[in-house]
Design an enzyme around this catalytic site. Structure first.
Site, PDB file in Angstrom:
ATOM      1  N   MET A 140      15.229  -6.034 -27.992  1.00 20.57           N
ATOM      2  CA  MET A 140      13.790  -6.320 -26.546  1.00 20.57           C
ATOM      3  C   MET A 140      14.299  -5.544 -25.168  1.00 20.57           C
ATOM      4  O   MET A 140      13.370  -5.035 -25.054  1.00 20.57           O
ATOM      5  CB  MET A 140      13.954  -7.243 -26.554  1.00 20.57           C
ATOM      6  CG  MET A 140      15.440  -8.544 -25.784  1.00 20.57           C
ATOM      7  SD  MET A 140      14.868  -9.798 -25.458  1.00 20.57           S
ATOM      8  CE  MET A 140      13.450  -9.954 -23.690  1.00 20.57           C
ATOM      9  N   ASP A 169       0.636  -1.623  -0.144  1.00 24.48           N
ATOM     10  CA  ASP A 169      -0.137  -0.021  -0.080  1.00 24.48           C
ATOM     11  C   ASP A 169       1.195   1.248   0.248  1.00 24.48           C
ATOM     12  O   ASP A 169       0.285   2.689  -0.461  1.00 24.48           O
ATOM     13  CB  ASP A 169      -0.837   0.419   1.520  1.00 24.48           C
ATOM     14  CG  ASP A 169      -1.476  -1.295   1.576  1.00 24.48           C
ATOM     15  OD1 ASP A 169      -2.363  -1.492   0.451  1.00 24.48           O
ATOM     16  OD2 ASP A 169      -2.594  -0.829   2.145  1.00 24.48           O
TER      17      ASP A 169
END
Length: 789
Positions: free
Chosen positions: A668, A171
């Site tokens: 990539m 959180d």
């Protein structure tokens, strides 16, 4: 910021842990990255010759004792870096809340000589640890009085308990730290879901209401709203004003009218209105359906947010904090208060545990009493900046209410593509329009500029750009020097009054060239600002560049897969080549995040003796239960010791002991959807840069014309330790190695020894920056404007 030259390095060799015993436990909810912290504590503890113990099942295991408290070895934490959750378990424990339970826990620790505890958990777990520490000597005396438990000698020998905490909470609800362990990974899960939903919702013209975790803290909801450009967000710290139902429906309707096929509303599970009444995802859905008749769906993410593998950011953060926690325990005295290892900007700091807990409780108190402005301020400047940026970008005022400045500002991308560039362009365009400017997009960098590829760009045009990889505007590496006259013509033709350049080292060189051309061309006498964006993270004046975090996650994910591919194959070493030019950031930090055995970089010269030592190290490692090796090599670390050479050398020297494979990651690393960090960083840093442009335009506007020819009107905005700082590019020249296109001093080189320590190499680690216990600083509203990300 203090440079490395400003202090005499202080190394930790004199901090011996001989005779000390450290217990490590995880408590409360689990969070991705906790295992990386556990691994760092164990290995750093063993490295300094301390005994390290796992306390299984949190405080419950400490109370139960027996097999729940076990001494561990170096190999005990092998292969846990990439595992989510916590391998040593976590449990709520009612008995530890009683004195009887704590008495039993103290007895179990003293039996093993443990007087140092490293607790990874939330504020409740850390508060419990602090109480345990305060009661410790009393608990020992009580045990001694009971006679049969411990004697007076043990009371004296183990008289003090030292506590160091690390906050593991998805959180991000703990005051005193910019990020808690697990938050970044949770954002990855949320953004993956949002990106997936966006593709399906676009097909059907749908509205999606997403409920994310955060009973008392809206950080996940706020940052994910910022990272995906959500239409509306509900968080407990900043409830909507009276009549929000009407405002929200009007906004959703306007967005549909602008041909936006998708609406996203993000609701924190603890969201409330201004009367402290809950706002639920179902309530929001019903409102949209009843008022607007839109096809609306609710998705509750739940425990998905806690799952999956930890992100590169969380692994590095947890590893740094774990090492810092052991140093704090080694340096602790009976007078040292329990401390918590925190992150401030880009720096690990130690703060008194109870100061942080008290401020965290103050936030909840402010919310309960309806003092929401105060609650946001108490959350810290990072939270406040997020909220201010979201408010700035999410809602367009009607044209009649917008100021009109008559300034034209151009935005362009320069250099190689980097994930997060589009989020930066979107923020720049929207903030510019809010400030009253006309915004122009330049296609294909300076080359496109010279060819007149320039067009006015609107608020709606950049909608949905935050999650797009690459560069939608197009980008080229071409420098402006050979096009100066043509670019000056375009500046004049389009009446461009300011430039914002988003890019890498070429963007920096380009700004230097343009500022040098101001003597010849008045057109370049305008405010110019650069926002660093390159996977290489090699721009002087900034600790981070947009795109580097996404590339780092790609490298880390690939290394995880490669290591996994060898799980059925005994004794194999992988050599992996990363990008970065001459900058070893990706190789070094990728190695730290993936748990590599070595990383070869240009900044730290190496020779055949070091290669030999690495092969011998891996040969020894293969005799243990860990029979895999991982070596990263920066593409330009050495012109002769190429990836092929190192692969062949390792193959030859490892014959009969291990075999080798190599992998060149290539482009990539430049691709893919931007990570939450890059979306968020790109958005906030770009918004701040555009506000600087507005300020400079006002300052340099004279007699109907903008004229800016001082050094401080051509700046780079970078993250420096704890703050975002505007620095004139002319002043950054002295900090630049132009031949190798890197800064002369790089902060992350200080973390290089961490990787070596955690891979069991003997090395020195400069701890000059750590060791001082700071106090939790309350920032003023002004500081929030100038502060960290």
């Amino acid at each position: 910021p203090r440079s490395a030259m400003d202090h005499q390095p202080k190394f930790f060799e004199n901090l011996s842990g001989t005779g000390k015993a450290i217990g490590v436990l995880t408590s409360g909810g689990d969070a991705q990255g906790m295992n990386a912290a556990v691994r760092a504590v164990v290995r750093m503890g063993i490295y300094v010759k301390a005994k390290v113990y796992f306390v299984y099942e949190g405080y419950q295991g400490m109370v139960d004792g027996g097999d729940n408290i076990v001494e561990v070895s170096w190999e005990s934490v092998s292969s846990i870096l990439q595992v989510g959750g916590t391998v040593i378990g976590s449990a709520r424990c009612k008995s530890f809340r009683t004195r009887e339970g704590r008495l039993q826990a103290a007895y179990n620790l003293v039996q093993r000589g443990i007087t140092n505890l490293c607790v990874i958990g939330g504020d409740g777990s850390l508060t419990g640890a602090n109480l345990f520490r305060e009661e410790w000597s009393g608990l020992l005396e009580e045990l001694a009085q009971k006679g049969k438990f411990i004697d007076e000698d043990a009371v004296k020998k183990y008289a003090y308990l030292n506590i160091v905490g690390m906050v593991g909470s998805i959180d991000n609800d703990f005051c005193g730290t910019d990020m808690t362990i697990g938050t970044d990974s949770a954002l990855h899960r949320i953004i993956e879901v949002v990106d997936a939903i966006m593709t399906t919702a676009q097909s059907h013209q749908r509205t999606f209401v997403l409920e994310v975790m955060g009973r008392h803290c809206g950080y996940l909801a706020l940052v994910s709203a910022l990272a995906c450009g959500a239409d509306w967000v509900f968080i407990p710290e900043y409830p909507p004003e009276e009549g929000w139902e009407d405002s929200m429906c009007v906004k959703l309707s306007e967005n549909r009218a602008r041909k936006k096929r998708l609406n996203i509303i993000i609701v924190a599970e603890g969201a409330i209105d201004c009367h402290n009444k809950p706002i639920t995802s179902e309530k929001v859905k019903d409102l949209v359906v009843q008022r607007l008749g839109f096809d609306t769906r609710v998705t509750i993410l739940g425990h998905v947010q806690r799952g999956g593998t930890p992100s590169a950011f969380d692994r590095i953060l947890a590893s740094r904090m774990g090492v810092e926690a052991v140093l704090a325990l080694l340096e602790a005295t009976p007078a040292t208060p329990a401390c918590v290892v925190s992150l401030s900007g880009n720096q690990a700091v130690r703060l008194p545990l109870m100061e942080c807990v008290q401020m965290t409780q103050e936030v909840q108190k402010a919310m309960d009493e309806g003092r929401f402005v105060e609650a946001v301020r108490l959350r810290g400047r990072s939270f406040e900046n997020n909220l201010n940026t979201y408010k700035l970008l999410s809602h367009k005022k009607p044209d009649a209410e917008l100021p009109k400045t008559n300034f034209n500002v151009a935005v362009l991308n320069v250099g190689a593509p980097a994930a997060g560039m589009n989020a930066a362009v979107r923020a720049a365009v929207r903030v510019g329009i809010t400030e009253g400017h006309k915004m122009f997009a330049v296609i294909d960098g300076f080359e496109g500029f010279a060819r007149g590829k320039i067009k006015e760009i609107s608020w709606g045009y950049v909608g949905g750009w935050t999650g797009q990889g690459g560069s939608i505007l197009g980008t080229k590496r071409t420098l402006p020097a050979k096009y100066l006259e043509k670019i000056a013509d375009q500046m004049r033709t389009n009446n461009i009054n300011a430039l914002m350049v988003i890019g890498g080292f070429e963007a920096y060189l380009g700004l230097l060239e343009l500022s040098a051309a101001r003597e010849k061309y008045d057109e370049f006498c305008v405010p110019m600002v650069m926002v660093p964006a390159t996977v290489s993270n090699n721009v002087p004046g900034s600790d981070f560049s947009i795109g580097a975090d996404t590339a780092l996650n790609t490298i880390t994910d690939t290394c995880d897969r490669i290591k996994q591919s060898a799980s059925g194959t005994k004794r194999r070493v992988f050599i992996i080549e990363t990008m970065g030019g001459y900058c070893g950031y990706l190789a070094n930090m990728g190695a730290l995040a993936a748990g590599a055995d070595a990383a070869y970089i240009f900044e730290e010269q190496f020779d055949i003796r070091e290669l030999q030592a690495n092969v011998e190290h891996l040969t020894e490692k293969m005799k243990t239960s860990i029979q895999r090796g991982l070596v990263l090599r920066n593409e330009n670390c050495n012109e002769n010791y190429t990836t092929d050479f190192i692969y062949q050398l390792y193959s030859e020297e490892g014959k009969g002991v291990f075999d080798c494979r190599k992998n060149v990651l290539g482009h990539m690393q430049q691709g893919g959807a931007p990570s939450p960090f890059d979306r968020n960083f790109g958005t906030k840093i770009s918004a701040k840069a555009m506000q600087w442009i507005s300020k400079k335009l006002k300052e340099t506007y004279r007699k109907g014309k903008v004229f800016a020819n001082t050094d401080d009107s051509v700046c780079l905005l970078g993250m420096r330790r704890r703050n975002l700082v505007f620095q004139p590019v002319a002043e950054l020249k002295n900090e630049t190695d132009f031949v190798h296109r890197i800064p002369k001093e790089q902060w992350w080189l200080k973390l290089r020894p961490l990787m070596k320590i955690l891979a069991k190499y003997k090395t020195s680690y400069d701890v000059s920056d750590s060791g001082q216990l700071e106090h939790v600083a309350m920032h003023s509203p002004k500081e929030a404007e100038t502060g960290a990300i």
